[in-house]
Motif scaffolding. Sequence first.
Motif, short mmCIF file in Angstrom:
data_model
loop_
_atom_site.label_atom_id
_atom_site.label_comp_id
_atom_site.label_asym_id
_atom_site.label_seq_id
_atom_site.Cartn_x
_atom_site.Cartn_y
_atom_site.Cartn_z
N ILE A 129 54.12 49.69 35.68
CA ILE A 129 53.75 51.19 35.64
C ILE A 129 52.09 51.27 35.18
O ILE A 129 51.53 52.10 35.80
N ILE A 130 51.84 50.60 34.56
CA ILE A 130 50.30 50.77 33.67
C ILE A 130 49.58 50.35 34.87
O ILE A 130 48.51 51.23 35.15
N LEU A 131 49.44 49.30 35.60
CA LEU A 131 48.81 48.77 36.54
C LEU A 131 48.84 49.38 38.03
O LEU A 131 47.86 49.84 38.67
N GLY A 132 50.13 49.43 38.35
CA GLY A 132 50.49 50.04 39.54
C GLY A 132 50.16 51.54 39.57
O GLY A 132 49.71 51.99 40.66
N ASN A 133 50.74 52.09 38.91
CA ASN A 133 50.45 53.86 38.91
C ASN A 133 49.42 54.11 38.20
O ASN A 133 48.43 54.91 38.87
N LYS A 134 49.07 54.03 36.85
CA LYS A 134 48.05 54.70 36.06
C LYS A 134 46.55 54.06 36.54
O LYS A 134 45.92 54.72 37.04
N VAL A 135 46.46 52.70 36.03
CA VAL A 135 45.07 52.25 36.44
C VAL A 135 44.82 52.06 37.94
O VAL A 135 43.83 52.49 38.53
N GLY A 136 45.63 51.70 38.75
CA GLY A 136 45.57 51.46 40.10
C GLY A 136 45.27 52.89 40.80
O GLY A 136 44.23 52.92 41.51
N GLU A 137 45.82 54.01 40.23
CA GLU A 137 45.54 55.19 40.78
C GLU A 137 44.23 55.77 40.60
O GLU A 137 43.54 56.20 41.61
N SER A 138 43.79 55.63 39.32
CA SER A 138 42.52 56.00 38.93
C SER A 138 41.44 55.28 39.41
O SER A 138 40.36 55.50 39.90
N PHE A 139 41.78 53.83 39.55
CA PHE A 139 40.69 53.09 40.21
C PHE A 139 40.51 53.57 41.69
O PHE A 139 39.28 53.39 42.31
N GLU A 140 41.58 53.84 42.51
CA GLU A 140 41.42 54.20 43.71
C GLU A 140 40.64 55.38 43.95
O GLU A 140 39.56 55.64 44.82
N GLN A 141 40.88 56.37 42.95
CA GLN A 141 40.28 57.85 43.07
C GLN A 141 38.51 57.31 42.75
O GLN A 141 37.77 57.94 43.25
N GLU A 142 38.40 56.60 41.76
CA GLU A 142 36.96 56.38 41.41
C GLU A 142 36.19 55.67 42.44
O GLU A 142 34.82 56.18 42.68
N THR A 143 36.72 54.66 43.10
CA THR A 143 35.97 53.77 44.16
C THR A 143 36.23 53.88 45.32
O THR A 143 35.54 53.72 46.33
N GLY A 144 37.49 54.66 45.90
CA GLY A 144 37.91 54.65 47.20
C GLY A 144 38.36 53.54 47.80
O GLY A 144 38.64 53.17 49.04
N ILE A 145 38.26 52.40 47.10
CA ILE A 145 38.97 51.26 47.44
C ILE A 145 40.69 51.06 47.55
O ILE A 145 41.07 51.79 46.25
N THR A 146 41.18 50.78 48.46
CA THR A 146 42.57 50.85 48.71
C THR A 146 43.41 49.81 47.57
O THR A 146 42.91 48.42 47.60
N PHE A 147 44.21 50.34 46.89
CA PHE A 147 44.67 49.21 45.86
C PHE A 147 46.20 48.97 46.33
O PHE A 147 46.80 49.76 46.48
#
Lengths: 253, 253, 278, 266, 266
Positions: C14-32
């Motif tokens: 949940i932490i990496l898949g949903n939360k960190v992953g999603e915010s990382f995608e939004q910030e960088t545009g890199i597909t996670f």
Amino acid sequence: MIRLDGVTKTYGGFGLDVDVELGNEITAVIGPSGSGKSTLLEIVSGFETPDSGSVFLNDRPLDGVSPEQRNIGMVFQRPTLFPHLPVRENIEYGTAISDDEIRDLCELLEIDGLLDADRSPETLSGGEKRRVSVARAIVTDPDALLLDEPTTGLDEPIRRRLKYELRCVLADLDIPCIYVTHDQNEASVVADSVAVMRDGTVLQQGSYEEILESPRNEFVADFVGIENLIRGEIRETDSGRTVVDTGVAWVEP
Amino acid sequence: MIRLDGVTKTYGGFGLDVDVELGNEITAVIGPSGSGKSTLLEIVSGFETPDSGSVFLNDRPLDGVSPEQRNIGMVFQRPTLFPHLPVRENIEYGTAISDDEIRDLCELLEIDGLLDADRSPETLSGGEKRRVSVARAIVTDPDALLLDEPTTGLDEPIRRRLKYELRCVLADLDIPCIYVTHDQNEASVVADSVAVMRDGTVLQQGSYEEILESPRNEFVADFVGIENLIRGEIRETDSGRTVVDTGVAWVEP
Amino acid sequence: TGKIELLSAGSLSIILGNKVGESFEQETGITFHGEFHGSNAVMRFITSGQKSPDVVVSADAGLLRDELQPDYTTWDVVFASNSVGITYNPDTQVGRRIENGTPWYRALREADSEIAMSDPDLDPLGYRTVQMFKLAEEYYDVDGLAQDLINRLEIDPLEAHLLAGIETGDRAAAVCYKNMAVDHRLSFVSLPDELNFSNPEYADHYAQATYTTDEGTTIEGTPVLYNATVLTSADHPGNGRRFLSSLLQNRDILSENGLVVDDRFPRTDGDVPEGVLP
Amino acid sequence: MHETKSNRTGFNSVFGGDYTFFGLLGAILAVYLLYPFVTFFAGAQGNGISVADFTRPEVISAAKYSLTTAPISTAVATAFGVPLAYFLSRSEFRGKLLVDSLVILPLVLPPVVGGVLLLTGFGSFTPVGQVANSLGLTLTDSYIGIISAQTFVASPFVVITSRAGFDSVEEYERASRSLGKGPVETFFRVSLPLTSGHILAGVALTFARSIGEFGATMMTAYNPHTMPTQIWVTFISRGVYATLPIVAVLVTFGLAVVVGIRYSGK
Amino acid sequence: MHETKSNRTGFNSVFGGDYTFFGLLGAILAVYLLYPFVTFFAGAQGNGISVADFTRPEVISAAKYSLTTAPISTAVATAFGVPLAYFLSRSEFRGKLLVDSLVILPLVLPPVVGGVLLLTGFGSFTPVGQVANSLGLTLTDSYIGIISAQTFVASPFVVITSRAGFDSVEEYERASRSLGKGPVETFFRVSLPLTSGHILAGVALTFARSIGEFGATMMTAYNPHTMPTQIWVTFISRGVYATLPIVAVLVTFGLAVVVGIRYSGK
Ligand SMILES: [Mg+2]
Ligand SMILES: [Mg+2]
Ligand SMILES: [Mg+2]
């Protein structure tokens, strides 16, 4: 003309070994079950490949020619009408023909009443099914016709009638017809000549009369239905003359 | 005696509504397909439950009695011989009987030749299959016999012969036999009386002669094969006398 | 841009898949792309050549180092800890006793049913459970406690299955990590630091408890340390480093979900490349 | 049809004809299905898996548990699935379409989800689980748990194939009923012999599926380990190629039964 | 057979007979198969799963991926599996028995093991995987990976049922061949129409299995998530009952197709 030239085929414990020539006439192949009649048809039609030897149709070798390229018609023991096609489409499956032609053919076989609308083959009687399957095979104008016990499973009166009619229809075709049956009476009615098979070989071939007159051995005599066979011992074998002791007094009238 | 007392059955768009009494004789039920003939048999045999009304067999009500307890024999359109049992075991399926009894019965039906060894029903001709299925049904000594188009799918000569023989065999049983057919000629040959059905009801019931003489309406007349029907208008209806204008001059000879 | 593939311990899904992953995608545009299995399975996939992610996250810092160094990576960053505790179903006898204030070890010891744990031969949570019981026997000074509790244990194959048993009514209680109970909104009993494997300073204390696997390997107790690395053979090493950097900055998300993130973290091992540490 | 000797091409159609078209298309799928097995077995050889590995205690134990559960699951699925198929084929009742469709649900559902659902139904603290516990039975993590998972996942096969068989013999049953035989006697003397081919095919599929069941078993009965569970455990702890002995044993048992039943039916 | 109205007992046999014996035995299995669904859905209601959960982005995304892969896998399995079945039914060659048995291997093997084997065959570092990579294709963690897993696991169904169909129409094909039609024309005009029922049944089973495939998919293509993978992910991260919306959607799609094909065949 069909010629089997040194044709052999072995599988399981059974071996076929045949060397015959069949002219443009109706040849009945008779023999008990397991004698190789059906295998012979399968080799001629191309559904089985012989281990050695070749089949010739009008002097053209059929080695490597697939069944559909041999132009040999077949009538099977079970009528195998295509259940998803109406009667008329069954007959026209091999070749499309004119209304007049199909009408003539079906009148000849007395099945013209079955061409209407979308009549399904499943509604036909046993005899009708056989007739349609014969029509379907000969409409393609084959170079030879193979029939594998085409009257099996029919009631006796229907069978009798069908075999007389088949005789007439097949004789008119003027192509080699191989008519497999285990019934010597049927053979005598339908065929011009007879080949008697046992254990994968043709024991004797000739007109029914020839075989009746001089059967090559007891098995043939028995199988073609000779009942007045008299056992005897050969006493003398002179040039052109055989004296047989049958144990029965014989008084020239 | 079979009596259907206010029997109704509805499904889909079709409704059956029948009130008849059938004596210890052969009653042919005729009518076009979809008229409810087979449904009638299913209700009498117990494979369908009527929505209302009751069936009586010799005055015993059959409500809630399952098919196997009704002692009603059946001969189906398809012979339904059990393919995994030899002919003899098929005949003896319902009841074991002595060699003599089975021999007598099969001689009567001309199928005694089929009892040998382990002959499989699949090797029988169409006509033979029907005969065996009749033998199988009557060997249990049923209180009634239902036959659903038992000659369908047979070739004409076999069919003709079978219906005459069925006539003889069934008449000897002295139980109610319901013989469903769509062929009025077959009905006239086999049956003592006829019931004509349409749209789920019995339009008329009586001997074949009675119906021929005074068909209740045009449909019945048509269906039993009356071809000299003359249309006309009723002019007068006196006590006991009807004057009909047929538009055709009529000269008493 | 481009993409990044993460292979991680299942407890962080949940932490990496949903939360960190999603915010990382939004910030960088890199597909996670995140994929989550037990930590042992994660290492197995990599060492047997079946998966080649950019970033690997392990729930056992030592395991990652043992399995992946030096062939697959030469460094890692420890970014959080987690605590071992007890989750329970409040509708069961065990659950009711715990809620009524009975000490957890008495409630479990006197339970009328089995207690679930992860497979000690396959999963760090499994052997930590056994080790925790051994530490508890000394800590509470109750003779035979460890063996009694071990006898009551029923093994579930993967961390997530433990909780399925609690939720569906097949298990009364289980030993699990705190963040798992938080993710599944289950009741949880926290344990003192001496028992919960969360404090790196207690490493020597934890090491007193051992477990021997059925393969014959003896494992010493270690703090629950989550570490991460970018594989040497990564297809997108730059993206991997950016993800780790983002992970190290998102401390709030980690602690909200039950992980322990305090000033002891991050801790590094080996030569951490530029751009990873904040 | 008799087997013929191979000729020059290596393939010899029994029809003496040219089936290259179908052979080529079909070969693509056949190679696709078989190639992973080849790479797996080849890789295992390179990784020093030896014959001795086949007799490791966990291989023998897993084989034992699988062989003492899959046949029981198959028997249970058959004993109840064949009557269910028969009842569905013969009876009409409100909601039949529903029951008829729902019995194939476990086929559509991933087994691991099936396992979770089984836990919600039969877990220790569920009403059913508590009744069983009070009778001294454990429905999860036990022989019963394994069998319960295998039966749930595999029984639709025998139901589906038997149902197709029964649908085709209704007329023969009417004949039997009209000859005085009740439904049960008719079933055993007519319906069963005439549909034995269908039923056997279903039994084979059910057995194959049972012996290979992992997803649901993992959830309801991780212990004791069956062959599929042991393959998983070995894979995690010792890697892909270490699983070879159990994979080989599993595949051999499964195939033997499927092929055996298939050829006995001819 | 016509449907009859229900009578006093609630059940109304179309035979007017007593099928209680079969009904009772069968009901045991039916209840066993359906009861876990009931407890699951009941439990989910108690856990506050609402209609809004059905439109969560991950539910919609998973449905999208499943519905764009399972039909392709089914089509691929059919396009190659039907010719394979036909070739196996018609040809004799050395090793045929072997090929014939091996194509059902994926049925016996736990899907997760099948997935591991697929990775040993098609993973990024395998020869095949490297060739594909150089062509710009990724065989794992991609649409192709999902389809490859589903095809591997589900194709045996269409092969098995089609093979049974083809075995039964050989005589009709001989008739067609003797009438001058080659194997391909015979196949399309005779064999295919006569076996369409068998093939459709196989297609339905293959589709059901594809849409529910999880074990192998998880190994070869954890991303993007299909419905079964998303169920797993949701289950791990949010618990059993949170999976209800996807379970419901998955079951609905799978059943709709199976039931649809089944009833269209009649
Ligand atoms: Mg023959
Ligand atoms: Mg009718
Ligand atoms: Mg006939």
